[in-house]
Design a protein around this motif. Structure first.
Motif, PDB file in Angstrom:
ATOM      1  N   ILE A 253      -0.524  18.410 -21.531  1.00 29.45           N
ATOM      2  CA  ILE A 253       0.232  18.669 -20.302  1.00 29.45           C
ATOM      3  C   ILE A 253       1.040  19.950 -20.442  1.00 29.45           C
TER       4      ILE A 253
ATOM      5  N   ASP B 262      -0.280   9.310 -27.423  1.00 30.81           N
ATOM      6  CA  ASP B 262       0.694   9.828 -26.445  1.00 30.81           C
ATOM      7  C   ASP B 262       1.097  11.260 -26.769  1.00 30.81           C
TER       8      ASP B 262
ATOM      9  N   MET C  63      -6.513   8.156 -26.649  1.00 31.59           N
ATOM     10  CA  MET C  63      -5.808   9.374 -27.002  1.00 31.59           C
ATOM     11  C   MET C  63      -4.339   9.043 -27.232  1.00 31.59           C
TER      12      MET C  63
ATOM     13  N   ASP D 228      -0.699  13.612 -28.134  1.00 29.67           N
ATOM     14  CA  ASP D 228      -1.770  14.535 -27.733  1.00 29.67           C
ATOM     15  C   ASP D 228      -1.753  14.755 -26.232  1.00 29.67           C
ATOM     16  N   ILE D 229      -1.457  13.700 -25.477  1.00 30.39           N
ATOM     17  CA  ILE D 229      -1.405  13.839 -24.020  1.00 30.39           C
ATOM     18  C   ILE D 229      -0.281  14.788 -23.627  1.00 30.39           C
ATOM     19  N   LYS D 230       0.853  14.645 -24.299  1.00 31.40           N
ATOM     20  CA  LYS D 230       1.986  15.512 -23.976  1.00 31.40           C
ATOM     21  C   LYS D 230       1.654  16.979 -24.285  1.00 31.40           C
TER      22      LYS D 230
END
Length: 586
Positions: A10, A3, A1, A5-7
């Motif tokens: 969150i 970075d 995934m 998309d992760i942010k």
């Protein structure tokens, strides 16, 4: 995934957390009073009686420990109905409910509350239109004995509701009529309660037809002998006619025939002739069926009389908790119900329960052929009929008209102008019977009475003579006389022997006024201006002038001549020829 998309994930989680911490929401509200409720949670707001009804299970355990059983839909309805027999609600329902065999189980909670609210008003006598399935459900309750005090009370409530609700839904007649009859039979109520029903009326007409066929039709000859032929001079029905019997038979024929003789034009002007010919033709046809057919005329037209299995309240949801005891119920002489070991059968004429088109063809042929003899000016269109039927009808017409002509009453014409001579002769007779004392006391009175009653000046007493010398002159009659033995009074009468009856032109009872005559001619010519002018000259309103003409010409056609349409008054097309003929001979 990635970075990025992760942010984003969150940030979404954190945003939801901040939303839950906002003051706009309350944890207590979510925990104690959820905004969305399930159907099971909504039941908590129903009265307890509904929950108790729903708790009645279709599966019933055997209280003795044996195998249980499933309740039928009718028995479940019956048990639930007993529980809800006296229940009332106050929650009107404005939606619709449709079900072929409606029961409580087929309704939602909202529909249930609406039904018991509507039923409460019905029991108070306030019957309002609702879903037809509600109406049928209410009748099911009454049939099952729910909400009634005794069988007669149930009968009265079924009939009262049917009579009232048929104004909203005429289709209820088809079912309620049968259920009401079944209810009376099932509870062995007095058959007189059903004497005005269509079933009993139909049966009574069949009884009359069968009675006429059996009483007036001779028994068939033995098979080894040829059938006895009817003599031409032998009347089919008794003559002079038995009017009461013929009226009953004709009423029965009308009730069972698709051709209604009572609505015939000929019946209005020649009822006696049409009645006798129609009845005689029916009896002759009954003889024909006995001789040439395997079954009699009633069985051929309407079916055989036999016993067939019968199901009480077949088209309703019905349950009886106990088996019916053995019984026999006579609705009428040809309609009998029997119950044995809980099974019902019905003895009646099983076949067509509708009016017979075959009988209608026979009666129409009678009307059509009799009109040729009595009312040729208004013929019926001839339709093809069997030759044997045409001969039977023609034979009966000739036989009846010949007998009727030979038995017409003698016509006696009295010359009223001779009444003066009769009074004079009577006065002389009374004078001769008086003694001297009576003559002296009553002379002035007798003279005065003679003077008043004398119609002819030629035979009046000589007023120049003295009272004691007064004499009465009397012309000698030149005509045949009839004497009265009591007073030796000679009364000239004009007696005429029966003469052949020849058709005479029909005249109106009252001669029309010039304005009415002009109005009629204007209508025939469809001249509105002349019609308006005629109304103005009559000094009457148009309605009054039309009524006057219709009354004057009633004897001409035996019916109303002018009727009002959207275009105004007009002469009925069937009577235009009659009106023209009258105006031409006026």
């Amino acid at each position: 995934m990635a970075d990025q998309d992760i942010k984003m994930l969150i940030e979404r989680i954190m945003a939801e957390a901040r939303t839950h911490q906002s003051a706009r929401f309350s944890h207590e509200v979510y925990a104690d009073e959820p905004i969305l409720k399930t159907g099971r949670q909504m039941q908590n707001f129903l009265p307890d009686q509904y929950r108790k009804m729903r708790e009645i299970s279709r599966w019933q355990e055997d209280p003795k420990g044996g195998a249980g059983r499933w309740l039928s839909e009718a028995e479940l309805f019956y048990r639930q109905g007993l529980l809800m027999a006296d229940f009332e609600d106050d929650c009107p329902y404005n939606g619709t409910f449709k079900s072929y065999f409606p029961t409580y189980n087929a309704m939602s909670d909202r529909q249930l509350r609406g039904y018991f609210t509507w039923r409460a008003q019905v029991r108070r006598g306030n019957i309002e239109e609702t879903s037809t399935s509600f109406a049928f459900l209410y009748l099911y309750e009454l049939i099952c004995g729910i909400g009634i005090d005794n069988p007669r009370d149930g009968y009265d409530k079924i009939k009262a509701f049917w009579d009232a609700y048929r104004a909203f839904e005429p289709g209820i007649d088809r079912f309620a009529r049968v259920w009401l009859q079944d209810y009376a039979v099932f509870h062995e109520l007095d058959p007189k309660l059903l004497r005005d029903s269509k079933t009993v009326a139909f049966d009574n007409a069949l009884i009359e037809l069968r009675r006429a066929a059996r009483d007036l039709v001779p028994a068939p000859a033995p098979s080894d002998l040829p059938p006895k032929r009817r003599k031409t001079s032998e009347p089919t029905l008794p003559l002079p006619p038995d009017e009461a019997h013929e009226e009953r038979l004709m009423a029965a024929i009308d009730a069972l025939s698709t051709y209604n003789l009572n609505n015939s034009r000929l019946d209005r002007s020649h009822h006696r002739d049409l009645r006798h010919v129609a009845c005689a033709v029916y009896v002759r046809m009954a003889r024909y069926y006995d001789t040439h057919r395997k079954t009699d005329i009633v069985a051929s037209l309407f079916g055989e009389e036999t016993a067939m299995p019968y199901t009480m309240f077949a088209s309703a949801v019905f349950f009886a908790p106990e088996r019916h005891e053995d019984c026999e119920y006579r609705l009428d002489p040809i309609h009998i119900y029997r119950c044995q070991n809980g099974f019902w059968e019905c003895m009646r004429i099983h076949g067509s329960r509708q009016k017979s088109s075959k009988l209608g063809e026979i009666m129409r042929a009678c009307d059509q052929r009799l009109r040729l003899a009595l009312d040729p000016g208004h013929p019926l269109k001839e339709e093809k009929v069997p030759k044997y039927l045409a001969k039977i009808i023609d034979d009966e017409i000739v036989a009846w008209l010949s007998w009727d002509a030979a038995h017409q009453p003698v016509k006696i014409d009295i010359d009223l102008s001779q009444l003066g001579h009769i009074r004079s002769a009577a006065a002389q007779t009374r004078e001769a019977l008086l003694i001297d004392e009576e003559r002296e006391d009553s002379a002035p009175v007798e003279v005065e009475a003679t003077l008043i009653e004398q119609p002819n000046t030629e035979s009046a007493p000589d007023m120049t003579a003295e009272p004691g010398e007064m004499t009465i002159q009397q012309d000698k009659p030149d005509e045949p006389t009839v004497s009265t033995e009591e007073f030796d009074v000679v009364a000239p009468l004009l007696v005429s022997a029966p003469a052949p009856v020849t058709p005479a032109p029909i005249e109106a009872a009252n001669k029309l006024a010039p304005a009415a005559d002009a109005f009629l001619r204007a209508l025939l010519e469809q001249n509105a201006a002349q019609a308006t002018s005629a109304v103005a000259h009559s000094g009457q309103s148009e309605d009054m002038l039309v009524d006057t003409i219709n009354e004057a010409l009633f004897d001409l056609v035996g019916d109303t001549v002018i009727e009002f349409s959207a275009a105004g008054p007009q002469i009925i097309e069937d009577y235009e020829a009659d009106v023209r003929g009258y105006l031409d001979h006026e």
